[in-house]
Motif scaffolding. Sequence first.
Motif, PDB file in Angstrom:
ATOM      1  N   TRP A   1       0.828  -1.198   0.000  1.00  0.00           N
ATOM      2  CA  TRP A   1       0.000   0.000   0.000  1.00  0.00           C
ATOM      3  C   TRP A   1       0.869   1.257   0.000  1.00  0.00           C
ATOM      4  CZ3 TRP A   1      -4.467   1.739  -1.264  1.00  0.00           C
ATOM      5  CH2 TRP A   1      -4.932   2.956  -0.758  1.00  0.00           C
ATOM      6  N   GLU A   2       1.929   1.243   0.787  1.00  0.00           N
ATOM      7  CA  GLU A   2       2.813   2.400   0.840  1.00  0.00           C
ATOM      8  C   GLU A   2       3.542   2.605  -0.487  1.00  0.00           C
ATOM      9  OE1 GLU A   2       5.449   2.247   4.178  1.00  0.00           O
ATOM     10  OE2 GLU A   2       3.838   1.719   5.579  1.00  0.00           O
ATOM     11  N   ALA A   3       3.882   1.505  -1.167  1.00  0.00           N
ATOM     12  CA  ALA A   3       4.529   1.619  -2.482  1.00  0.00           C
ATOM     13  C   ALA A   3       3.581   2.241  -3.496  1.00  0.00           C
ATOM     14  CB  ALA A   3       4.999   0.248  -2.965  1.00  0.00           C
ATOM     15  N   LEU A   4       2.292   1.888  -3.419  1.00  0.00           N
ATOM     16  CA  LEU A   4       1.301   2.467  -4.328  1.00  0.00           C
ATOM     17  C   LEU A   4       1.112   3.954  -4.064  1.00  0.00           C
ATOM     18  CD1 LEU A   4      -1.432  -0.341  -4.346  1.00  0.00           C
ATOM     19  CD2 LEU A   4       0.094   0.275  -6.223  1.00  0.00           C
ATOM     20  N   GLN A   5       1.310   4.350  -2.797  1.00  0.00           N
ATOM     21  CA  GLN A   5       1.132   5.754  -2.438  1.00  0.00           C
ATOM     22  C   GLN A   5       2.395   6.572  -2.683  1.00  0.00           C
ATOM     23  OE1 GLN A   5      -1.939   6.944  -1.433  1.00  0.00           O
ATOM     24  NE2 GLN A   5      -2.560   4.851  -1.953  1.00  0.00           N
ATOM     25  N   ALA A   6       3.555   5.921  -2.658  1.00  0.00           N
ATOM     26  CA  ALA A   6       4.818   6.656  -2.777  1.00  0.00           C
ATOM     27  C   ALA A   6       5.016   7.241  -4.169  1.00  0.00           C
ATOM     28  CB  ALA A   6       5.988   5.739  -2.421  1.00  0.00           C
ATOM     29  N   ILE A   7       4.522   6.555  -5.181  1.00  0.00           N
ATOM     30  CA  ILE A   7       4.623   7.029  -6.567  1.00  0.00           C
ATOM     31  C   ILE A   7       3.253   6.881  -7.218  1.00  0.00           C
ATOM     32  CG2 ILE A   7       7.072   6.397  -6.802  1.00  0.00           C
ATOM     33  CD1 ILE A   7       6.176   3.929  -8.365  1.00  0.00           C
TER      34      ILE A   7
ATOM     35  N   ARG B   1       4.661  11.436 -17.598  1.00  0.00           N
ATOM     36  CA  ARG B   1       4.739  10.514 -18.738  1.00  0.00           C
ATOM     37  C   ARG B   1       5.628   9.306 -18.438  1.00  0.00           C
ATOM     38  NH1 ARG B   1       5.416  15.568 -21.697  1.00  0.00           N
ATOM     39  NH2 ARG B   1       3.499  16.044 -22.842  1.00  0.00           N
ATOM     40  N   TRP B   2       6.194   9.242 -17.260  1.00  0.00           N
ATOM     41  CA  TRP B   2       7.122   8.158 -16.941  1.00  0.00           C
ATOM     42  C   TRP B   2       6.435   6.799 -16.981  1.00  0.00           C
ATOM     43  CZ3 TRP B   2      10.344  10.177 -12.154  1.00  0.00           C
ATOM     44  CH2 TRP B   2      11.226  11.168 -12.616  1.00  0.00           C
ATOM     45  N   THR B   3       7.255   5.772 -17.199  1.00  0.00           N
ATOM     46  CA  THR B   3       6.791   4.389 -17.163  1.00  0.00           C
ATOM     47  C   THR B   3       7.176   3.762 -15.824  1.00  0.00           C
ATOM     48  OG1 THR B   3       8.829   3.616 -18.201  1.00  0.00           O
ATOM     49  CG2 THR B   3       6.991   4.149 -19.657  1.00  0.00           C
TER      50      THR B   3
ATOM     51  N   ARG C   1      -0.850   5.478 -12.666  1.00  0.00           N
ATOM     52  CA  ARG C   1      -0.566   6.285 -13.855  1.00  0.00           C
ATOM     53  C   ARG C   1       0.625   5.725 -14.622  1.00  0.00           C
ATOM     54  NH1 ARG C   1      -2.105  11.238 -15.496  1.00  0.00           N
ATOM     55  NH2 ARG C   1      -0.791  12.286 -17.031  1.00  0.00           N
ATOM     56  N   TYR C   2       1.687   5.355 -13.907  1.00  0.00           N
ATOM     57  CA  TYR C   2       2.855   4.780 -14.566  1.00  0.00           C
ATOM     58  C   TYR C   2       2.501   3.467 -15.249  1.00  0.00           C
ATOM     59  CZ  TYR C   2       5.772   8.170 -12.032  1.00  0.00           C
ATOM     60  OH  TYR C   2       6.340   9.312 -11.550  1.00  0.00           O
ATOM     61  N   THR C   3       1.625   2.698 -14.616  1.00  0.00           N
ATOM     62  CA  THR C   3       1.204   1.423 -15.218  1.00  0.00           C
ATOM     63  C   THR C   3       0.443   1.661 -16.516  1.00  0.00           C
ATOM     64  OG1 THR C   3       1.047   0.393 -13.023  1.00  0.00           O
ATOM     65  CG2 THR C   3      -0.094  -0.706 -14.842  1.00  0.00           C
ATOM     66  N   LEU C   4      -0.466   2.636 -16.515  1.00  0.00           N
ATOM     67  CA  LEU C   4      -1.228   2.943 -17.729  1.00  0.00           C
ATOM     68  C   LEU C   4      -0.310   3.462 -18.837  1.00  0.00           C
ATOM     69  CD1 LEU C   4      -4.400   4.640 -16.183  1.00  0.00           C
ATOM     70  CD2 LEU C   4      -4.177   2.311 -17.073  1.00  0.00           C
ATOM     71  N   ASN C   5       0.670   4.293 -18.460  1.00  0.00           N
ATOM     72  CA  ASN C   5       1.638   4.776 -19.449  1.00  0.00           C
ATOM     73  C   ASN C   5       2.410   3.616 -20.069  1.00  0.00           C
ATOM     74  OD1 ASN C   5       0.857   7.363 -18.789  1.00  0.00           O
ATOM     75  ND2 ASN C   5       2.617   7.779 -17.485  1.00  0.00           N
TER      76      ASN C   5
END
Length: 281
Positions: free
Chosen positions: A65-71, A228-230, A75-79
Amino acid sequence: MAKLHTDASPSLTRSVLSHLGLGLAGLLFLLPFLWLVLTSLKTTDDIFVYPVVWWPSSLQWSNYWEALQAIPFIRYTLNTLLLCVLAVIGQMISSPLVAYGLARLRFPGRNLIFFIMMGTMMLPYQVTMVPVYVLFNKLDMVDSYWPIILQNLFAIPFYVFLMRQFFMTIPHELTESAKIDGASEFRTYWRVILPLALPAFYSVALFAFLNEWKDFIGPLIYLNDPSRWTLSIGLRSFIGENQVDWGLLMAAATMFTVPIVVLYFFVQKRFIQGISMTGMK
């Protein structure tokens, strides 16, 4: 009956030993992924304790959960998925067409072109990275997805090689029959050759998806805007100047890896079939 039993016994023994050896080899290759998952559930103390502790003293599910919140993980996954889908589409259009020309069309210099193309595989990416970057910079395409998308519209030699070798296994009588019936070259390619080459087609699609999913250098040099990052660049965010949050990094890396493992399980039959049949005459 005794002789039959004697003949069957060595065969059964070899089968058991081969499966046992393959099972042990599979576990050996599975160890890094297992270590990744278990480390993602550890506290910092458990990660650096000596001697090494495989199973964490307490499962830290909060790391995910903290990893999902840290970045901005979603959005990066969709990119990343956007670039992967476009890469697969681009390679599925270009690579089979080039492979068909080199495998089925007869023209002077065909083999020479193929050998030159294969020779480019020996050039490291770093050799062409700077001139290609300068080209896209002059076209004012840096800090956009266009450099990555446009490069995937051109056939990659390795994918062309896989498709070409598969196309060469298809009997020429099939294409000759289609041409006698009045089919054009492209219609023959589209209606006769491609349906027979689906195993190799799926293998190339998987390779293209994996190559774009894990690509780090391309997005790093072309994408400046963090929005725009991946995912591959996003994981770098967990590494600071003075410290690394290993628990969150391992949790993010696990979430980065699991989709690829799941995807492979769904397409492994087609993938193995395409690879095993490539090059057969």
